[in-house]
Motif scaffolding. Structure first.
Motif, mmCIF file in Angstrom:
data_model
loop_
_atom_site.group_PDB
_atom_site.id
_atom_site.type_symbol
_atom_site.label_atom_id
_atom_site.label_comp_id
_atom_site.label_asym_id
_atom_site.label_seq_id
_atom_site.Cartn_x
_atom_site.Cartn_y
_atom_site.Cartn_z
ATOM 1 N N GLN A 11 -20.782 6.707 -13.535
ATOM 2 C CA GLN A 11 -20.991 5.951 -12.309
ATOM 3 C C GLN A 11 -22.444 5.556 -12.148
ATOM 4 O O GLN A 11 -23.317 6.082 -12.823
ATOM 5 C CB GLN A 11 -20.531 6.779 -11.115
ATOM 6 C CG GLN A 11 -21.330 8.058 -10.930
ATOM 7 C CD GLN A 11 -20.761 8.911 -9.826
ATOM 8 O OE1 GLN A 11 -19.579 8.854 -9.549
ATOM 9 N NE2 GLN A 11 -21.597 9.685 -9.180
ATOM 10 N N ILE A 45 -24.854 11.974 -8.821
ATOM 11 C CA ILE A 45 -24.081 13.091 -8.279
ATOM 12 C C ILE A 45 -25.061 13.984 -7.526
ATOM 13 O O ILE A 45 -26.137 14.290 -8.024
ATOM 14 C CB ILE A 45 -23.392 13.868 -9.411
ATOM 15 C CG1 ILE A 45 -22.336 12.989 -10.075
ATOM 16 C CG2 ILE A 45 -22.764 15.145 -8.880
ATOM 17 C CD1 ILE A 45 -21.632 13.645 -11.233
ATOM 18 N N TYR A 100 -19.034 12.080 -6.690
ATOM 19 C CA TYR A 100 -18.421 11.454 -7.856
ATOM 20 C C TYR A 100 -17.409 10.431 -7.374
ATOM 21 O O TYR A 100 -16.550 10.742 -6.545
ATOM 22 C CB TYR A 100 -17.736 12.523 -8.720
ATOM 23 C CG TYR A 100 -17.177 11.995 -10.015
ATOM 24 C CD1 TYR A 100 -18.014 11.653 -11.057
ATOM 25 C CD2 TYR A 100 -15.816 11.848 -10.190
ATOM 26 C CE1 TYR A 100 -17.506 11.182 -12.250
ATOM 27 C CE2 TYR A 100 -15.295 11.379 -11.375
ATOM 28 C CZ TYR A 100 -16.149 11.048 -12.403
ATOM 29 O OH TYR A 100 -15.648 10.580 -13.581
ATOM 30 N N THR A 101 -17.489 9.200 -7.869
ATOM 31 C CA THR A 101 -16.623 8.132 -7.384
ATOM 32 C C THR A 101 -15.495 7.791 -8.348
ATOM 33 O O THR A 101 -14.743 6.858 -8.101
ATOM 34 C CB THR A 101 -17.442 6.854 -7.113
ATOM 35 O OG1 THR A 101 -18.134 6.493 -8.309
ATOM 36 C CG2 THR A 101 -18.433 7.082 -5.999
ATOM 37 N N PHE A 156 -12.991 14.544 -12.443
ATOM 38 C CA PHE A 156 -13.899 15.473 -11.763
ATOM 39 C C PHE A 156 -13.415 16.909 -11.935
ATOM 40 O O PHE A 156 -14.210 17.826 -12.078
ATOM 41 C CB PHE A 156 -14.002 15.083 -10.286
ATOM 42 C CG PHE A 156 -15.300 15.470 -9.630
ATOM 43 C CD1 PHE A 156 -16.506 15.411 -10.313
ATOM 44 C CD2 PHE A 156 -15.329 15.880 -8.312
ATOM 45 C CE1 PHE A 156 -17.702 15.760 -9.700
ATOM 46 C CE2 PHE A 156 -16.515 16.224 -7.691
ATOM 47 C CZ PHE A 156 -17.699 16.166 -8.399
ATOM 48 N N ASP A 213 -12.856 16.787 -3.041
ATOM 49 C CA ASP A 213 -13.733 16.009 -3.926
ATOM 50 C C ASP A 213 -15.115 16.625 -4.064
ATOM 51 O O ASP A 213 -16.110 15.917 -4.187
ATOM 52 C CB ASP A 213 -13.848 14.560 -3.448
ATOM 53 C CG ASP A 213 -12.521 13.824 -3.576
ATOM 54 O OD1 ASP A 213 -11.740 14.188 -4.479
ATOM 55 O OD2 ASP A 213 -12.272 12.894 -2.792
ATOM 56 N N LEU A 215 -25.197 18.008 -16.749
ATOM 57 C CA LEU A 215 -24.773 16.673 -16.339
ATOM 58 C C LEU A 215 -25.659 15.586 -16.935
ATOM 59 O O LEU A 215 -25.172 14.520 -17.317
ATOM 60 C CB LEU A 215 -24.743 16.568 -14.815
ATOM 61 C CG LEU A 215 -23.668 17.405 -14.117
ATOM 62 C CD1 LEU A 215 -23.828 17.308 -12.607
ATOM 63 C CD2 LEU A 215 -22.290 16.959 -14.532
ATOM 64 N N PHE A 272 -24.896 11.588 -16.869
ATOM 65 C CA PHE A 272 -24.840 11.363 -15.439
ATOM 66 C C PHE A 272 -26.237 11.350 -14.835
ATOM 67 O O PHE A 272 -27.144 11.981 -15.359
ATOM 68 C CB PHE A 272 -24.043 12.480 -14.744
ATOM 69 C CG PHE A 272 -22.565 12.417 -14.969
ATOM 70 C CD1 PHE A 272 -21.788 11.531 -14.261
ATOM 71 C CD2 PHE A 272 -21.966 13.255 -15.884
ATOM 72 C CE1 PHE A 272 -20.425 11.480 -14.455
ATOM 73 C CE2 PHE A 272 -20.596 13.205 -16.094
ATOM 74 C CZ PHE A 272 -19.827 12.322 -15.389
#
Length: 108
Positions: free
Chosen positions: A31, A35, A53-54, A60, A80, A96, A101
């Protein structure tokens, strides 16, 4: 003759498979927004919370399981958010970032 050649001679019909955990982690959707990695105390015990997180919820959940196994800690996935027991912000951020990310540290 190295070990791989010896194994091929012993088992000519064997097809070598790749590790399934690397396939799952490579399919996780990346994304643009970072995050968020937060630190809180609940009932006097430290926890680390990951949110923002989208992508798909299943991706996830896979990421949560991978983080928990790499750090050998407990945790859960609710609303989420990934909740990890203990203060592991630095280690989680490194994991990450290695995956590609963007991570933003919030609080403390």
């Amino acid at each position: 003759m190295d070990l791989q050649d010896q194994l091929k001679n012993l088992f000519p019909d064997h097809i070598q498979e790749e590790d399934s955990s690397t396939e799952e982690s490579s399919n996780i959707w990346m994304q643009d927004d970072p995050i968020i990695c937060k630190y809180e105390k609940r009932k006097g015990k430290p926890i680390t919370i990951l949110e923002g997180y989208t992508g798909a919820t299943e991706d996830f959940k896979i990421l949560a399981k991978e983080i928990k196994t790499k750090l050998s800690v407990g945790g859960s996935f609710k609303d989420d958010k990934i909740i990890i027991q203990g203060d592991y912000r630095d280690k989680i951020m490194r994991i990450l970032k290695d995956k590609g990310f963007q991570v933003k540290r919030v609080g403390g």
